[in-house]
Design an enzyme around this catalytic site. Structure first.
Site, PDB file in Angstrom:
ATOM      1  N   THR A   1       0.853  -1.181   0.000  1.00 59.84           N
ATOM      2  CA  THR A   1       0.000   0.000   0.000  1.00 59.84           C
ATOM      3  C   THR A   1       0.886   1.228   0.000  1.00 59.84           C
ATOM      4  O   THR A   1       1.546   1.524   0.992  1.00 59.84           O
ATOM      5  CB  THR A   1      -0.920   0.012   1.227  1.00 59.84           C
ATOM      6  OG1 THR A   1      -1.859  -1.041   1.083  1.00 59.84           O
ATOM      7  CG2 THR A   1      -1.675   1.333   1.340  1.00 59.84           C
TER       8      THR A   1
ATOM      9  N   LYS B   1      -8.022   2.559  -3.229  1.00 60.46           N
ATOM     10  CA  LYS B   1      -7.814   2.175  -1.832  1.00 60.46           C
ATOM     11  C   LYS B   1      -8.052   3.367  -0.896  1.00 60.46           C
ATOM     12  O   LYS B   1      -8.662   3.234   0.165  1.00 60.46           O
ATOM     13  CB  LYS B   1      -6.384   1.644  -1.670  1.00 60.46           C
ATOM     14  CG  LYS B   1      -6.086   1.142  -0.283  1.00 60.46           C
ATOM     15  CD  LYS B   1      -5.567  -0.259  -0.215  1.00 60.46           C
ATOM     16  CE  LYS B   1      -5.781  -0.770   1.195  1.00 60.46           C
ATOM     17  NZ  LYS B   1      -4.590  -0.956   1.962  1.00 60.46           N
TER      18      LYS B   1
ATOM     19  N   LYS C   1      -3.442   9.089   8.024  1.00 59.40           N
ATOM     20  CA  LYS C   1      -2.633   9.392   6.829  1.00 59.40           C
ATOM     21  C   LYS C   1      -3.468   9.164   5.560  1.00 59.40           C
ATOM     22  O   LYS C   1      -3.435   9.969   4.622  1.00 59.40           O
ATOM     23  CB  LYS C   1      -1.379   8.509   6.800  1.00 59.40           C
ATOM     24  CG  LYS C   1      -0.440   8.786   5.634  1.00 59.40           C
ATOM     25  CD  LYS C   1       0.522   7.619   5.429  1.00 59.40           C
ATOM     26  CE  LYS C   1      -0.228   6.369   4.989  1.00 59.40           C
ATOM     27  NZ  LYS C   1       0.510   5.131   4.924  1.00 59.40           N
TER      28      LYS C   1
END
Lengths: 295, 295, 295, 295
Positions: free
Chosen positions: C98, C173, C241
């Protein structure tokens, strides 16, 4: 001008009545509780003291009320020996208390039903402006009564507005206080951001004071906030109540106000951590984290 | 004083350069695109026009930059014919653009590596204060360069601060602009709430101007906002950029700023409806619904 | 199918490689640090162990990477003995870490410059779904490589998507995680509101589970949140984040997202009180006040 | 079971009454306005139609109310020909409307003063679950009445809860709807972000449906939202009202809920642009800008 009645001798009411006396008005005052010393002081300045709201109304063509909250404002009107017992055609009642629009409407209807005229006239400004005759008066209701009482308003305030139908005075006050509450949050966020970013909050105050957004509130509250001092000039829980009422007014009128809503939640957060009785500038506390910084 | 270089002739840059010229400074200007008419106007006032940032740096001991955004600020330094090609020991570059701390540091390092000295000096104030020499200058970096350029700062601004290490000027500017952006939202919400609640927005302006939150921005922007006039003194997209950068600074330092975040989203909403090039006060538009009211 | 390379034997990578082995794939693995026991375990299951990312790439036509963060993802590509040393025409690299879109693009460009093909393929799902081959795979980049690696994806996940150009996997995502972060805040607010209003949070969980908004996250996280247990499946600071990156993506595209922004500020508030390393459900803590209730 | 009264034939009420009829209950219905066609349809299914709330109460031992808002809920009780005129010992009134706790308490007290028993029983679920007998029923008040009406609840819902004192049903409902409203906003923001970022909203739906936050609402509403279809299962203005009431409940208990507050303002924004009568998923519309993108 004829003798003016004045109901409510709290911090604000007393300062205002004194101002009227100093400017040559005859004033008949009443308070729920009047100590001997207080009565003497008022009498020395030329006031007469009435036995009840009803007695003051009976004696005076125009009577001003300055009560601490909606409950007290309703009480002087509807309770035994209250205003309703003597108000009648030819007499006017001016309520300068800060109350919600619903309370104001209730009083207005009752007074008018008895033939009297009614003016709501909440003020902007607290103790010092009251003493100095520098209040801003937001009145609404009977225009004739407004014109008649204007000489007194000219002594009490630096400016008075007539805003139309009853309720508009209360609404204007809410709008102003809502803007003020959002600004206090913006200011608090900025002070914390400066501090955590390695800038001096005191220098931020200096910079702000030179720019387009310089205002008396930042100038007055900033230095004490930096010292974590929140002596309550305007309690946080009252500021939050005004935010809530302003948001409710927005809801009625389908006005989306995301910044005021965020500010309101911050004030609620402050209440939830026990800051409700401090000055509204204590909202500053909730923006400070408990950690120096984290990634 | 020797000839001063000036890179960037946007709304702000031009007003500032003109001010320097009016006060007797010799100025060598450069802009990415300069129309014939614009060049002539500048020359009439005594400016010389440079061919590139490098050419201006070569000619002048001190050069000021006033670019529209970080990309432009970086471009005049690092691109072909940019500042780096001519900056050297004995020369100073003063970047008065509003950029993030990272951009400022990048420029600072590159300039210093070439032996030059660097000062970041973003300003508080937009078109009008720029024209009137009433900016507030938030400088940080080389103290010697600050002292040397002070005579120019005294013409451009009413007050200048030296805030320490490079990055602090940018940060202070962001904090101030963040508070300003939140205030503009609070103000806009209040104006719409007044209007939809049957109060006169003009009267609200009068009331605000008499109270604790009276400030030049409300006074200056309010009347034009009510007339839906948003001639860009400070473009909304730039205000939103500053909100974004201030929020990023808060993110780095773990400072939660819900009111600024809500204000930022409102500015983004305004951008998404095509208001980005208007004055930042055009955020007012998004609070007006398209329906008179609904339950 | 030919032998597949697998770089990164963390919690996720190991579970995924084991899955491939169990389904008959030949796998050549590499990890920065490999204990003797760990190597033996992998070898027992039939894996061969490579000496470096370059060695694995050299040996295998297709290599999957599952690194812990952008820095590690960049390191296996660009460092000495890294992917770039052996990647070439006819070989493909699939990065399932990721990472942000920028990191992904950087890797993509470098791999393609060497003639190799690249696919980003971040996954939705953590340890358990990885072990069970129930990941959701969000891939983007080289469509031919996607088609070639599909047999492996079919083992690793319950579903894989091909989303177009490199960067789209990372973006998808972020969008999902942004919605998830806002939902976790909504859920936390509801749990606190129930509790403070005299309702049982446990009953709220039961009611939610029967309705239109029932979802695995509420069901899984709710009971442990009520017990103030926040063992980090997905650390709060990583969730925050992702909120930040999603908001930045919205900023680029002028999308106003006030609810995500409010949720982001709540996560930042949580970070500021030291909750960043706990599970993201620990944001629940910040909605609890320290006072039972106040008016 | 004896004939059951049913007051309020809106979208929900009609579906519920029909369900009772289909399961063999005798039902006597009433609505403020009943078109000829509507009456005929109900009669065809075996319902009898009462002339007033009072008439229905008189005829039935147990009467259910399903009104659109607090005002309507109060009106059927307190107005002329209302419930109070006929409610008495041995009769029970079950209010399944979604109202605030105060309204519920007012009705409860009035009914009990007349000797009747009272149960509040707001439901979770809208049109489709109402039609399918899949509501979740959140009841509170008289436990005996709850036990007595359970056979009807078993037809109307898939599960019913008894939550204690009057007000708790309303509160639980508000908490659930508040979470739902925030989720709908998070979902809408995500759909718009996907779209503006070059991702397919339909693919986002697929990805969401495979993950930890998959839920029936996203699955059901998503496809129609993408097609800008907002046939009102649950009108936006009612969702916003529930957000407002939940926030008011939070205000009473000093619970700060910034995400719910942001969602509420988004719903208000939607109301202000005329979307109040559409489905609450129409809030999606306000996140779409009118510009493709801007910097």
């Amino acid at each position: 001008m004829e003798e003016i009645g004045f109901l409510g001798m709290g911090i604000m009411g007393k300062a205002m009545a004194m101002n009227l006396l100093r400017h040559g008005f005859k004033v008949s005052v009443w308070n729920r509780t009047l100590s001997k010393g207080f009565c003497d002081e008022l009498k020395e300045h030329g006031a007469s003291v009435g036995e009840s709201p009803a007695a003051v109304i009976k004696k005076c063509k125009y009577t001003i009320g300055m009560l601490s909250d909606p409950a007290a404002a309703l009480s002087v009107v509807f309770d035994k020996d209250g205003i309703l017992e003597e108000i009648c055609s030819g007499k006017g009642y001016i309520d300068m208390s800060t109350v919600d629009a619903e309370t104001s409407s209730k009083i207005s209807e009752a007074v008018k039903k008895k033939g009297g005229s009614f003016l709501e006239a909440p003020v902007s400004g607290s103790k010092k402006p009251a003493e100095d005759g520098q209040l801003v008066i937001l009145s609404a209701g009977d225009k004739g009564l407004y014109d008649a009482i204007l000489p007194a308003f000219d002594v009490l305030g630096k400016k008075s507005f007539f805003l139309g139908e009853v309720g508009n005075g209360a609404k204007m006050k809410l709008v102003v206080n809502m803007i003020m509450g959002s600004m206090m949050n913006a200011f608090s966020e900025g002070l914390v951001l400066a501090d955590k970013s390695g800038l001096s909050p005191n220098t931020l105050l200096d910079v702000l004071d030179l720019g387009a957004i310089a205002n008396p509130m930042f100038k007055m509250k900033g230095p004490s906030m930096i010292q974590n001092s929140y002596s309550p000039a305007f309690p946080l829980k009252h500021q939050q109540k005004d935010m809530r009422l302003a948001l409710a007014l927005g809801d009625e009128n389908a006005v989306s106000m995301p910044v005021a809503a965020a500010a309101n939640e911050a004030f609620k957060k402050a209440r939830s951590t026990g800051l409700g009785d401090l000055d509204f500038s204590a909202v500053y506390e909730i923006f400070k984290g408990t950690e120096p910084s984290s990634a």
